[in-house]
Design a protein around this motif. Structure first.
Motif, PDB file in Angstrom:
ATOM      1  N   GLU A 190       4.210   5.551  -5.655  1.00 27.78           N
ATOM      2  CA  GLU A 190       4.174   5.562  -7.116  1.00 27.78           C
ATOM      3  C   GLU A 190       3.090   6.512  -7.634  1.00 27.78           C
ATOM      4  O   GLU A 190       3.306   7.253  -8.597  1.00 27.78           O
ATOM      5  CB  GLU A 190       3.953   4.147  -7.659  1.00 27.78           C
ATOM      6  N   GLU A 191       1.934   6.516  -6.986  1.00 25.53           N
ATOM      7  CA  GLU A 191       0.834   7.407  -7.393  1.00 25.53           C
ATOM      8  C   GLU A 191       1.221   8.876  -7.205  1.00 25.53           C
ATOM      9  O   GLU A 191       1.022   9.705  -8.102  1.00 25.53           O
ATOM     10  CB  GLU A 191      -0.416   7.088  -6.573  1.00 25.53           C
ATOM     11  N   LEU A 192       1.784   9.202  -6.057  1.00 22.59           N
ATOM     12  CA  LEU A 192       2.184  10.578  -5.795  1.00 22.59           C
ATOM     13  C   LEU A 192       3.305  11.010  -6.732  1.00 22.59           C
ATOM     14  O   LEU A 192       3.328  12.151  -7.210  1.00 22.59           O
ATOM     15  CB  LEU A 192       2.614  10.734  -4.336  1.00 22.59           C
ATOM     16  N   ALA A 216       0.830  -1.206   0.000  1.00 22.46           N
ATOM     17  CA  ALA A 216       0.000   0.000   0.000  1.00 22.46           C
ATOM     18  C   ALA A 216       0.864   1.257   0.000  1.00 22.46           C
ATOM     19  O   ALA A 216       0.582   2.225  -0.708  1.00 22.46           O
ATOM     20  CB  ALA A 216      -0.937  -0.005   1.205  1.00 22.46           C
ATOM     21  N   THR A 217       1.934   1.254   0.786  1.00 24.19           N
ATOM     22  CA  THR A 217       2.832   2.411   0.836  1.00 24.19           C
ATOM     23  C   THR A 217       3.531   2.592  -0.501  1.00 24.19           C
ATOM     24  O   THR A 217       3.619   3.713  -1.020  1.00 24.19           O
ATOM     25  CB  THR A 217       3.867   2.241   1.964  1.00 24.19           C
ATOM     26  N   ALA A 266       2.505   1.636  -3.429  1.00 24.46           N
ATOM     27  CA  ALA A 266       1.515   2.106  -4.405  1.00 24.46           C
ATOM     28  C   ALA A 266       1.260   3.602  -4.236  1.00 24.46           C
ATOM     29  O   ALA A 266       1.146   4.335  -5.225  1.00 24.46           O
ATOM     30  CB  ALA A 266       0.221   1.315  -4.252  1.00 24.46           C
ATOM     31  N   MET A 267       1.181   4.076  -3.012  1.00 28.19           N
ATOM     32  CA  MET A 267       0.960   5.495  -2.756  1.00 28.19           C
ATOM     33  C   MET A 267       2.145   6.318  -3.239  1.00 28.19           C
ATOM     34  O   MET A 267       1.971   7.380  -3.840  1.00 28.19           O
ATOM     35  CB  MET A 267       0.722   5.741  -1.268  1.00 28.19           C
TER      36      MET A 267
END
Length: 89
Positions: A25-27, A19-20, A22-23
């Motif tokens: 990469e999204e940011l 989850a971290t 993924a966050m």
């Protein structure tokens, strides 16, 4: 033991949950950068904040060492003035 020079890039490894990661990469994508660039910038920002915080605390310690202190009542009055100044008229 390898010690990088100031300008030579170095890498670190840190375990991250999915989850971290993924966050991150999204940011990073939203900022037009890679996850690695985002992580490096975040580490740099945290380091700079820590350096600034330590300097702020040291300035307070130095001030106290010079005897530049205020009473609890003076601090409360200062705080109340600041709060009152922010209240809508």
């Amino acid at each position: 033991m390898y010690v990088p020079t100031m300008n030579a890039p170095a890498s670190i490894t840190a375990p991250l949950d999915a989850a971290t990661l993924a966050m991150i990469e999204e940011l990073a994508r939203a900022r037009g950068m890679t996850g690695e660039q985002f992580a490096a910038a975040a580490i740099r920002k945290a380091m700079e904040h820590d350096v600034e915080w330590r300097a702020f605390v040291q300035a307070g310690v130095d001030s106290a060492d010079r005897g530049e202190l205020i009473t609890q009542e003076e601090m409360e009055a200062w705080f109340e003035e600041r709060v009152a100044a922010r209240r809508p008229a």
